[in-house]
Scaffold this motif. Structure first.
Motif, PDB file in Angstrom:
ATOM      1  N   VAL A 247      -1.641  -6.245   3.283  1.00  0.00           N
ATOM      2  CA  VAL A 247      -2.301  -5.143   2.586  1.00  0.00           C
ATOM      3  C   VAL A 247      -2.750  -5.697   1.237  1.00  0.00           C
ATOM      4  O   VAL A 247      -1.953  -6.317   0.523  1.00  0.00           O
ATOM      5  CB  VAL A 247      -1.359  -3.947   2.374  1.00  0.00           C
ATOM      6  CG1 VAL A 247      -2.086  -2.831   1.619  1.00  0.00           C
ATOM      7  CG2 VAL A 247      -0.836  -3.437   3.715  1.00  0.00           C
ATOM      8  N   ALA A 248      -4.010  -5.490   0.912  1.00  0.00           N
ATOM      9  CA  ALA A 248      -4.552  -5.963  -0.360  1.00  0.00           C
ATOM     10  C   ALA A 248      -5.072  -4.782  -1.162  1.00  0.00           C
ATOM     11  O   ALA A 248      -5.367  -3.718  -0.613  1.00  0.00           O
ATOM     12  CB  ALA A 248      -5.673  -6.967  -0.123  1.00  0.00           C
ATOM     13  N   ALA A 249      -5.160  -4.981  -2.469  1.00  0.00           N
ATOM     14  CA  ALA A 249      -5.606  -3.901  -3.360  1.00  0.00           C
ATOM     15  C   ALA A 249      -6.770  -4.361  -4.214  1.00  0.00           C
ATOM     16  O   ALA A 249      -6.908  -5.545  -4.529  1.00  0.00           O
ATOM     17  CB  ALA A 249      -4.456  -3.446  -4.251  1.00  0.00           C
TER      18      ALA A 249
ATOM     19  N   LEU B 203      -7.028   0.314  -1.177  1.00  0.00           N
ATOM     20  CA  LEU B 203      -6.143  -0.562  -0.413  1.00  0.00           C
ATOM     21  C   LEU B 203      -6.822  -0.852   0.916  1.00  0.00           C
ATOM     22  O   LEU B 203      -7.551  -0.012   1.442  1.00  0.00           O
ATOM     23  CB  LEU B 203      -4.801   0.106  -0.132  1.00  0.00           C
ATOM     24  CG  LEU B 203      -3.897   0.479  -1.296  1.00  0.00           C
ATOM     25  CD1 LEU B 203      -2.684   1.254  -0.779  1.00  0.00           C
ATOM     26  CD2 LEU B 203      -3.439  -0.759  -2.058  1.00  0.00           C
TER      27      LEU B 203
ATOM     28  N   GLU C  34      -5.774  -2.780   4.778  1.00  0.00           N
ATOM     29  CA  GLU C  34      -4.849  -3.546   5.616  1.00  0.00           C
ATOM     30  C   GLU C  34      -5.665  -4.337   6.632  1.00  0.00           C
ATOM     31  O   GLU C  34      -6.449  -3.758   7.390  1.00  0.00           O
ATOM     32  CB  GLU C  34      -3.878  -2.630   6.351  1.00  0.00           C
ATOM     33  CG  GLU C  34      -2.926  -3.411   7.256  1.00  0.00           C
ATOM     34  CD  GLU C  34      -2.044  -2.536   8.129  1.00  0.00           C
ATOM     35  OE1 GLU C  34      -1.264  -3.095   8.919  1.00  0.00           O
ATOM     36  OE2 GLU C  34      -2.152  -1.299   8.033  1.00  0.00           O
TER      37      GLU C  34
ATOM     38  N   THR D  10      -5.676 -13.540   2.584  1.00  0.00           N
ATOM     39  CA  THR D  10      -5.388 -12.475   1.619  1.00  0.00           C
ATOM     40  C   THR D  10      -6.578 -12.243   0.684  1.00  0.00           C
ATOM     41  O   THR D  10      -6.820 -11.121   0.242  1.00  0.00           O
ATOM     42  CB  THR D  10      -4.122 -12.789   0.799  1.00  0.00           C
ATOM     43  OG1 THR D  10      -4.265 -14.081   0.165  1.00  0.00           O
ATOM     44  CG2 THR D  10      -2.890 -12.825   1.693  1.00  0.00           C
TER      45      THR D  10
ATOM     46  N   SER E  91      -2.313  -0.180  -8.909  1.00  0.00           N
ATOM     47  CA  SER E  91      -1.887  -0.713  -7.610  1.00  0.00           C
ATOM     48  C   SER E  91      -0.677  -1.629  -7.770  1.00  0.00           C
ATOM     49  O   SER E  91      -0.388  -2.129  -8.857  1.00  0.00           O
ATOM     50  CB  SER E  91      -3.024  -1.493  -6.952  1.00  0.00           C
ATOM     51  OG  SER E  91      -3.325  -2.667  -7.703  1.00  0.00           O
TER      52      SER E  91
ATOM     53  N   ILE F 142       1.307  -4.637  -5.134  1.00  0.00           N
ATOM     54  CA  ILE F 142       1.470  -5.300  -3.844  1.00  0.00           C
ATOM     55  C   ILE F 142       2.853  -5.932  -3.797  1.00  0.00           C
ATOM     56  O   ILE F 142       3.212  -6.722  -4.668  1.00  0.00           O
ATOM     57  CB  ILE F 142       0.384  -6.378  -3.624  1.00  0.00           C
ATOM     58  CG1 ILE F 142      -1.008  -5.736  -3.621  1.00  0.00           C
ATOM     59  CG2 ILE F 142       0.634  -7.114  -2.309  1.00  0.00           C
ATOM     60  CD1 ILE F 142      -1.232  -4.718  -2.525  1.00  0.00           C
TER      61      ILE F 142
ATOM     62  N   GLY G  67       2.117  -8.768   0.272  1.00  0.00           N
ATOM     63  CA  GLY G  67       1.152  -8.000   1.051  1.00  0.00           C
ATOM     64  C   GLY G  67       1.764  -7.187   2.175  1.00  0.00           C
ATOM     65  O   GLY G  67       1.047  -6.539   2.929  1.00  0.00           O
TER      66      GLY G  67
ATOM     67  N   GLY H 132       1.560  -2.189   0.271  1.00  0.00           N
ATOM     68  CA  GLY H 132       0.548  -1.990  -0.758  1.00  0.00           C
ATOM     69  C   GLY H 132       0.588  -0.559  -1.255  1.00  0.00           C
ATOM     70  O   GLY H 132       0.720   0.379  -0.462  1.00  0.00           O
TER      71      GLY H 132
ATOM     72  N   ARG I 195       0.642   4.642   0.243  1.00  0.00           N
ATOM     73  CA  ARG I 195       1.591   3.538   0.447  1.00  0.00           C
ATOM     74  C   ARG I 195       1.389   3.022   1.872  1.00  0.00           C
ATOM     75  O   ARG I 195       1.746   3.691   2.839  1.00  0.00           O
ATOM     76  CB  ARG I 195       3.025   4.025   0.244  1.00  0.00           C
ATOM     77  CG  ARG I 195       4.106   2.930   0.373  1.00  0.00           C
ATOM     78  CD  ARG I 195       5.487   3.544   0.132  1.00  0.00           C
ATOM     79  NE  ARG I 195       6.540   2.547   0.079  1.00  0.00           N
ATOM     80  CZ  ARG I 195       7.210   2.091   1.146  1.00  0.00           C
ATOM     81  NH1 ARG I 195       6.887   2.536   2.349  1.00  0.00           N
ATOM     82  NH2 ARG I 195       8.162   1.198   0.998  1.00  0.00           N
TER      83      ARG I 195
ATOM     84  N   CYS J 205       2.388  -2.891   6.074  1.00  0.00           N
ATOM     85  CA  CYS J 205       1.693  -3.734   7.045  1.00  0.00           C
ATOM     86  C   CYS J 205       2.309  -3.596   8.429  1.00  0.00           C
ATOM     87  O   CYS J 205       3.525  -3.686   8.602  1.00  0.00           O
ATOM     88  CB  CYS J 205       1.776  -5.197   6.591  1.00  0.00           C
ATOM     89  SG  CYS J 205       0.778  -6.303   7.580  1.00  0.00           S
TER      90      CYS J 205
END
Length: 290
Positions: free
Chosen positions: A62-64, A75, A77, A92, A155, A157, A161, A164, A284, A287
């Protein structure tokens, strides 16, 4: 020009798992040479991507993305096959770019996100190229976007990851978003969400079905005490209050200072910055949980 038969197209499709029309186009370009057609599909990334499309994608990240002024964020995924790839900086980095595109474009769903532009190509094309380069099946599982009308987002992480978080705050003064006290507070709250997995920011947003379920359990527990019904009601109500304090973000004890709740922390920070700060809502993403 060599005649391209249906049998040839079928053979190439079975070899590469590429779409039928792409196989036909590749065979036409290769003038019927099967090996050359395979190379054409590989160069286009189609064979590599399609061949892997059936593989399980149980890992990922999961990245922000949060805008420079802090007023918008997202966010995203992105799933893959192995944890090794899920922690790869290239992977990522791609996930972070997907989150940025989602924030800027505000697509209605994943299909719309895949069709969105990413540096001159579609997100789908970029994803296909990533599959071709890294060698694993990948997919964009979901995303979340927050753009408060008056406020900011933050955010966090967690575990590289695996989790997130994106939290939305409201306040009145635009300059509050850049205030260091607010930034510290916002980071702490996002970290709290990652660590404690609350259900909602305020109790009004807890689903009624969840409340009803908890009350049913608490009443059954109270009934076993053998005490009068009026006392049982009080016992069930007390346990429901404890539930809210444990799972509603604003009512939780702050993990860094158990002497105050998140709401009290917001009030404390509000005094420091000279504004009225409230924790509104959050996303929230865990992953693989989707």
């Amino acid at each position: 020009m060599a005649q391209i038969t249906a049998a040839m197209v079928k053979q190439l499709r079975e070899m590469t798992d590429s779409p039928m029309m792409e196989c036909k186009k590749a065979l036409v370009e290769a003038e019927g040479d099967m090996d050359a057609a395979v190379d054409i599909l590989r160069k286009n990334g189609l064979a590599a991507a399609a061949k892997k499309a059936g593989r399980d994608t149980n890992e990922g990240a999961v990245a922000a993305y949060v805008s420079a002024d802090g007023t918008a964020g997202a966010l995203a995924e992105v799933a893959c096959e192995t944890d090794f790839v899920g922690s790869n900086p290239k992977f990522t980095g791609f996930a972070a770019k997907v989150a940025e595109v989602a924030c800027n474009v505000e697509p209605a769903d994943v299909d719309a996100l895949l069709a969105a532009d990413m540096d001159g190509e579609t997100v789908q094309d970029a994803l296909t190229e990533m599959i071709h380069i890294i060698g694993e099946n990948m997919k964009i599982s979901r995303f979340a976007i927050r753009k408060p009308a008056s406020g900011a987002v933050s955010s966090y992480i967690h575990m590289g990851g695996k989790i997130g978080v994106l939290v939305e705050f409201s306040f009145e003064k635009p300059e509050t978003a850049q205030n260091e006290a607010f930034k510290t507070f916002a980071h702490d709250v996002a970290m709290q969400v990652a660590a404690t997995a609350p259900i909602s920011a305020v109790r009004e947003d807890v689903p009624q079905a969840t409340i009803d379920h908890e009350v049913e359990i608490y009443k059954a527990q109270a009934a076993e005490s053998g005490k009068p019904e009026a006392i049982q009601e009080k016992m069930a109500h007390g346990r429901l209050e404890k539930f809210f304090k444990g799972f509603v973000l604003n009512e939780q004890e702050f993990i860094k200072d158990s002497n105050m709740t998140i709401k009290q922390y917001a009030e404390k920070t509000s005094k420091e910055v000279g504004d009225t700060i409230k924790v509104v809502a959050f996303d929230r993403l865990v992953c693989g949980e989707n």
